[in-house]
Design a protein around this motif. Structure first.
Motif, PDB file in Angstrom:
ATOM      1  N   ALA A  85       0.832  -1.203   0.000  1.00  0.00           N
ATOM      2  CA  ALA A  85       0.000   0.000   0.000  1.00  0.00           C
ATOM      3  C   ALA A  85       0.870   1.258   0.000  1.00  0.00           C
ATOM      4  O   ALA A  85       0.577   2.220  -0.729  1.00  0.00           O
ATOM      5  N   PHE A  88       2.250   1.926  -3.450  1.00  0.00           N
ATOM      6  CA  PHE A  88       1.234   2.438  -4.370  1.00  0.00           C
ATOM      7  C   PHE A  88       0.910   3.897  -4.095  1.00  0.00           C
ATOM      8  O   PHE A  88       0.913   4.729  -5.010  1.00  0.00           O
ATOM      9  N   VAL A  89       0.605   4.220  -2.842  1.00  0.00           N
ATOM     10  CA  VAL A  89       0.093   5.568  -2.561  1.00  0.00           C
ATOM     11  C   VAL A  89       1.197   6.621  -2.557  1.00  0.00           C
ATOM     12  O   VAL A  89       0.953   7.775  -2.917  1.00  0.00           O
ATOM     13  N   CYS A  93       1.004   7.084  -6.625  1.00  0.00           N
ATOM     14  CA  CYS A  93      -0.065   8.090  -6.546  1.00  0.00           C
ATOM     15  C   CYS A  93       0.413   9.424  -5.976  1.00  0.00           C
ATOM     16  O   CYS A  93      -0.355  10.392  -5.924  1.00  0.00           O
ATOM     17  N   PHE A 244      -5.677   3.315  -6.266  1.00  0.00           N
ATOM     18  CA  PHE A 244      -5.202   2.316  -5.301  1.00  0.00           C
ATOM     19  C   PHE A 244      -6.346   1.702  -4.496  1.00  0.00           C
ATOM     20  O   PHE A 244      -6.258   0.557  -4.046  1.00  0.00           O
ATOM     21  N   LEU A 248      -5.616  -2.213  -4.668  1.00  0.00           N
ATOM     22  CA  LEU A 248      -5.113  -2.895  -3.471  1.00  0.00           C
ATOM     23  C   LEU A 248      -6.017  -4.046  -3.022  1.00  0.00           C
ATOM     24  O   LEU A 248      -5.508  -5.113  -2.649  1.00  0.00           O
TER      25      LEU A 248
END
Length: 329
Positions: A85, A88-89, A93, A244, A248
């Motif tokens: 996570a 991804f973030v 992102c 996400f 996720l």
């Protein structure tokens, strides 16, 4: 593909999902429907106690060594999802460090409501699952929250920005993550179910049993309303930034099923492990994160976990997890 569409269609027609959708519609049409705070607190307690009691009763018949592979897998999956996570973030992102660790804590932890919806789905189609999965829910709720906050505090120390806030101390964080409302009620329920006499449990069955799914439907009606309100808080942020919230769960669910098969869980057990791994916390995590990472925007982590991931899992995630599990079993 036809199979997953059929599963999704059947899931959409379940009363719980329909109540959730009605909650969404109520907000979209600006209905004056409201759920009193005291009522919300009351049925949340009943739901969490019921899950715990059921798990505690079933634990009487399970040897610890039988559970051990699932316990180890649950801890590993929780920490793995924390780091996936964060990647991804933060990296993809482009969220700030504060918001990235806050979001990672939510997606490394789990959702009791998604877990219950998964159990109800299996009960409806009469698929067996390991009875100790309620204990796995409890095990997966706290570790990622604690680790995310520790790593964030280490980041602050490295940057020379550590602040002396008693509510942000590790001791306080551990208390919030492991003894906050949701986990305390779950643990309390497990204890009651494990040690109480069978005759005594029969006396409380009308409330903590017979009424469970009816109360859960009202709870999901309320969750649908809150989820829709949370989404509105995200309107000023580019929608692509929240990809996400859908990726996720798919990643976590897929890894959960593969892990479940690897450690020898049944199809139903692997499915529930996937539901847990693919879910995001919106009860335990927000309470701890609000104190320990106050700079993180609560609208972002609540909006994504509750407003995006919860509906996604209830409507599409659960059918996908079951469909993928059937391919491997």
């Amino acid at each position: 593909m036809n199979q997953i569409i059929e599963i999704a269609y059947a899931n959409l027609l379940s009363p719980m999902i329909l109540f959730f959708l009605i909650g969404i519609i109520a907000v979209l049409v600006n209905s004056d429907l409201k759920v009193p705070t005291a009522f919300y607190t009351g049925y949340t307690m009943i739901i969490l106690f019921t899950i715990g009691i059921k798990g505690g009763v079933e634990l009487r018949n399970v040897a610890f060594l039988e559970m051990l592979p699932s316990i180890v897998a649950a801890l590993i999956l929780s920490i793995l999802m924390l780091f996936i996570a964060f990647f991804f973030v933060h990296k993809l992102c482009k969220f700030s460090v504060e918001e990235s660790w806050a979001l990672s804590a939510h997606y490394g932890s789990v959702s009791a409501v998604t877990f219950i919806a998964g159990l109800a789905f299996l009960d409806k189609i009469e698929v067996f699952y390991e009875t100790y999965m309620s204990a796995i829910l409890v095990i997966m709720e706290g570790p990622a929250i604690i680790l995310a906050i520790i790593l964030y505090k280490l980041h602050l120390q490295k940057q020379g920005k550590e602040i002396n806030n008693p509510n942000a101390s590790i001791q306080h964080v551990i208390k919030e993550a492991f003894f906050g409302k949701s986990i305390f009620l779950l643990l309390g329920g497990i204890f009651i179910g494990f040690v109480a006499h069978a005759d005594g449990l029969l006396l409380i069955k009308p409330l903590f049993g017979d009424l469970f799914y009816g109360i859960l439907c009202i709870f999901l009606l309320h969750m649908g309303m809150i989820a829709t309100q949370s989404i509105r808080q995200l309107e000023k942020i580019k929608p692509i930034s929240f990809i996400f919230a859908f990726l996720l769960p798919l990643i976590g669910g897929t890894i959960g099923i593969l892990t479940g098969q690897l450690i020898g869980l049944s199809l139903g057990g692997a499915f529930i492990l996937a539901v847990l791994t693919g879910s995001a916390s919106y009860i335990a995590a927000p309470a701890a994160i609000a104190q320990a990472i106050p700079k993180a925007n609560s609208g972002i982590y609540l909006g994504s976990a509750l407003g995006l991931t919860l509906p996604f899992n209830l409507i599409l995630g659960i059918p996908y997890y079951y469909w993928f599990a059937t391919l491997l079993y």
